[in-house]
Motif scaffolding. Structure first.
Motif, short mmCIF file in Angstrom:
data_model
loop_
_atom_site.label_atom_id
_atom_site.label_comp_id
_atom_site.label_asym_id
_atom_site.label_seq_id
_atom_site.Cartn_x
_atom_site.Cartn_y
_atom_site.Cartn_z
N SER A 24 42.15 95.20 76.06
CA SER A 24 41.24 94.36 76.83
C SER A 24 41.82 94.12 78.21
O SER A 24 43.05 93.99 78.37
N VAL A 25 40.94 94.05 79.21
CA VAL A 25 41.36 93.69 80.56
C VAL A 25 40.59 92.43 80.96
O VAL A 25 39.49 92.17 80.45
N THR A 26 41.17 91.66 81.83
CA THR A 26 40.57 90.36 82.17
C THR A 26 40.01 90.31 83.58
O THR A 26 39.47 89.27 83.98
N ALA A 27 40.13 91.41 84.34
CA ALA A 27 39.64 91.39 85.71
C ALA A 27 39.42 92.82 86.18
O ALA A 27 39.90 93.78 85.58
N SER A 28 38.67 92.95 87.25
CA SER A 28 38.46 94.22 87.93
C SER A 28 38.96 94.06 89.38
O SER A 28 38.76 92.99 89.97
N PRO A 29 39.64 95.08 89.94
CA PRO A 29 39.90 96.42 89.41
C PRO A 29 41.03 96.45 88.40
O PRO A 29 41.79 95.49 88.26
N VAL A 30 41.11 97.59 87.69
CA VAL A 30 42.17 97.85 86.73
C VAL A 30 43.19 98.79 87.37
O VAL A 30 42.81 99.75 88.04
N ARG A 96 42.26 106.74 78.50
CA ARG A 96 42.48 105.40 78.00
C ARG A 96 41.12 104.71 77.91
O ARG A 96 40.24 104.93 78.76
N THR A 97 40.93 103.89 76.89
CA THR A 97 39.71 103.11 76.75
C THR A 97 40.05 101.63 76.89
O THR A 97 40.98 101.14 76.23
N VAL A 98 39.32 100.94 77.76
CA VAL A 98 39.55 99.51 77.97
C VAL A 98 38.23 98.77 77.87
O VAL A 98 37.16 99.36 78.06
N VAL A 99 38.32 97.49 77.58
CA VAL A 99 37.13 96.64 77.50
C VAL A 99 37.30 95.47 78.46
O VAL A 99 38.31 94.75 78.41
N PHE A 100 36.34 95.31 79.35
CA PHE A 100 36.26 94.14 80.23
C PHE A 100 35.19 93.26 79.61
O PHE A 100 34.00 93.40 79.89
N ASP A 101 35.62 92.38 78.72
CA ASP A 101 34.69 91.59 77.92
C ASP A 101 34.37 90.30 78.66
O ASP A 101 34.92 89.24 78.38
N VAL A 102 33.44 90.40 79.58
CA VAL A 102 33.09 89.26 80.43
C VAL A 102 31.65 88.86 80.14
O VAL A 102 30.79 89.71 79.91
N VAL A 103 31.39 87.56 80.13
CA VAL A 103 30.04 87.05 79.92
C VAL A 103 29.59 86.33 81.19
O VAL A 103 30.21 85.34 81.59
N PRO A 104 28.55 86.79 81.84
CA PRO A 104 28.05 86.07 83.00
C PRO A 104 27.43 84.75 82.58
O PRO A 104 26.76 84.67 81.55
N GLY A 105 27.65 83.73 83.36
CA GLY A 105 27.07 82.44 83.04
C GLY A 105 28.11 81.34 83.02
O GLY A 105 29.26 81.53 83.41
N THR A 106 27.70 80.18 82.54
CA THR A 106 28.55 78.99 82.52
C THR A 106 29.14 78.80 81.13
O THR A 106 28.41 78.76 80.13
N SER A 236 38.10 93.97 71.78
CA SER A 236 38.24 92.55 72.09
C SER A 236 38.13 91.70 70.83
O SER A 236 38.55 90.53 70.83
N ARG A 237 37.54 92.27 69.77
CA ARG A 237 37.36 91.61 68.47
C ARG A 237 36.38 90.44 68.58
O ARG A 237 36.44 89.51 67.78
N PHE A 238 35.48 90.48 69.55
CA PHE A 238 34.46 89.46 69.70
C PHE A 238 33.14 89.93 69.08
O PHE A 238 32.67 91.04 69.35
N ILE A 239 32.55 89.07 68.26
CA ILE A 239 31.16 89.21 67.83
C ILE A 239 30.34 88.37 68.79
O ILE A 239 30.58 87.17 68.93
N THR A 240 29.40 88.98 69.48
CA THR A 240 28.60 88.29 70.49
C THR A 240 27.14 88.27 70.06
O THR A 240 26.59 89.30 69.66
N PHE A 241 26.52 87.10 70.12
CA PHE A 241 25.11 87.00 69.78
C PHE A 241 24.47 85.95 70.68
O PHE A 241 25.09 84.99 71.10
N ARG A 242 23.21 86.18 70.98
CA ARG A 242 22.51 85.31 71.94
C ARG A 242 21.12 84.95 71.44
O ARG A 242 20.44 85.75 70.82
N ALA A 243 20.74 83.71 71.75
CA ALA A 243 19.41 83.21 71.44
C ALA A 243 18.79 82.65 72.71
O ALA A 243 19.49 82.08 73.56
N SER A 244 17.49 82.78 72.84
CA SER A 244 16.84 82.28 74.04
C SER A 244 16.88 80.76 74.08
O SER A 244 16.76 80.09 73.05
N LYS A 245 17.02 80.22 75.29
CA LYS A 245 16.98 78.76 75.44
C LYS A 245 15.59 78.22 75.15
O LYS A 245 15.45 77.05 74.76
N ALA A 246 14.58 79.07 75.29
CA ALA A 246 13.22 78.63 74.98
C ALA A 246 13.08 78.27 73.50
O ALA A 246 12.32 77.37 73.14
N SER A 247 13.85 78.95 72.64
CA SER A 247 13.77 78.66 71.21
C SER A 247 14.88 77.74 70.73
O SER A 247 14.69 76.99 69.76
#
Length: 337
Positions: A24-30, A96-106, A236-247
């Motif tokens: 995993s990487v935490t920033a760009s560039p690598v 080499r394989t890398v993951v930049f596991d970033v989520v846009p938002g607050t 990154s070993r993250f399970i990511t899931f999203r639900a709409s704020k409308a619901s």
């Protein structure tokens, strides 16, 4: 003979020292660094396999034999192809394989969980089949983001190896969402056979259930609210899931979340993997071995079906889920400050 013998491809040395493969990487560039023959030109192609193979290329000359190249990466999984070319035509390549596991938002909530507590009250044991990897049911982190349109949940486990052909085939994640302004709530678990309840102050108005071969997204009356988007990354070993704020609603201070991780079993009525007195090939064990300890002599069908939970400050998981002390077991959530 002319192509493959008389004119065989020349080679040149190449050693890549950074970044590590499958990291995993935490920033760009690598920064891509290593060594090759002095005077070689080194090219790095960064291909994002999660973004239609978008590729950026950077290069440098390894004047003294060492090189260091910065290459831009975007969010997702990027394959770095590093090629050294000598002035006489020799080539070498590494990847080499890398993951930049970033989520846009607050970021609204970020809670760490201890390593090695993937044993319920302290006595549970993993199934014995090779498909189950150490750490698969060990929560390390839980996060909640607001990206403007959706609420994004992320759960990190100690191991997220592919199981049964799915990136999260072994895991069953339940998130019970408490909205303090909700008028209809529940303290019941996703199914009665899960053998626990949610504490009254954290009564849920939304339940999100994520598994390798399905999902469930309901309100407290049992009405399906739609679908959630699910992804998983073994690096990154993250399970990511999203639900709409409308619901789901707009999470804010005093919203809380009960997070429960256990094993998924599509053949079970409650989708949760069952327990035996001691671990079987595809069943959890109440205890590793037979014992007169009261934890080990109960009916396996009555124990809470959970391996790890997120607890609030001051609450110890081994006490909270101890079914020999608490009847029923009641879980408390973690709140947005």
């Amino acid at each position: 003979h002319d192509r493959y013998v008389a004119h065989s491809q020349a080679t040149t040395p190449l050693t890549v020292t950074a970044p590590d493969d499958n990291s995993s990487v935490t920033a760009s560039p690598v920064t891509v660094s290593g060594t090759t023959a002095a005077g070689n030109t080194v090219y790095v192609a960064a291909t994002n396999i999660d973004a239609n193979s978008a590729t950026t290329i950077a290069s440098t000359v390894a004047t003294d034999g060492s090189f260091s190249i910065e290459v831009d990466v975007a969010g997702g999984t990027t394959v770095l192809t590093i090629v050294a070319v000598s002035p006489t035509g020799g080539t070498a390549q590494e990847q080499r394989t890398v993951v930049f596991d970033v989520v846009p938002g607050t970021l609204l909530l970020d809670v760490a969980d201890p390593d090695g507590d993937d044993n319920g009250p302290g006595n549970y044991a993993y199934p014995t089949a090779d498909a189950f990897h150490d750490g698969a049911f060990d929560i390390q982190r839980f996060q909640v983001y607001d990206d403007g349109t959706d609420v994004v949940f992320r759960l990190q486990t100690r191991d997220l190896s592919e199981t049964f052909g799915s990136a999260l085939g072994a895991q069953l994640v339940d998130v019970y969402v408490h909205d303090p302004d909700a008028t209809t709530t529940s303290i019941e678990a996703a199914n009665a056979t899960r053998n626990f309840r949610i504490a009254g102050p954290h009564a849920w108005s939304r339940l999100i259930q994520v598994q390798g071969f399905g999902q469930r997204y309901i309100d407290a009356s049992g009405t399906t609210l739609g679908t959630v988007t699910i992804s998983a990354n073994p690096i990154s070993r993250f399970i990511t899931f999203r639900a709409s704020k409308a619901s789901l609603g707009q999470p804010e201070s005093d919203w809380s979340f009960n997070v429960v991780l256990t094993g998924q079993d599509g053949f079970s009525a409650d989708q949760a993997r069952g327990f035996a007195a001691t671990p079987q090939a595809f069943q959890f064990g109440v205890c590793e071995t037979a014992s007169p300890d009261p934890h080990c002599t109960v009916d396996p069908a009555t124990v809470p079906k959970l391996m790890d939970v997120i607890t609030p400050d001051g609450v110890d998981q081994s006490d909270e889920v101890d079914y020999t002390i608490h009847t029923p077991v009641v879980l408390s959530g973690v709140a947005i400050p």
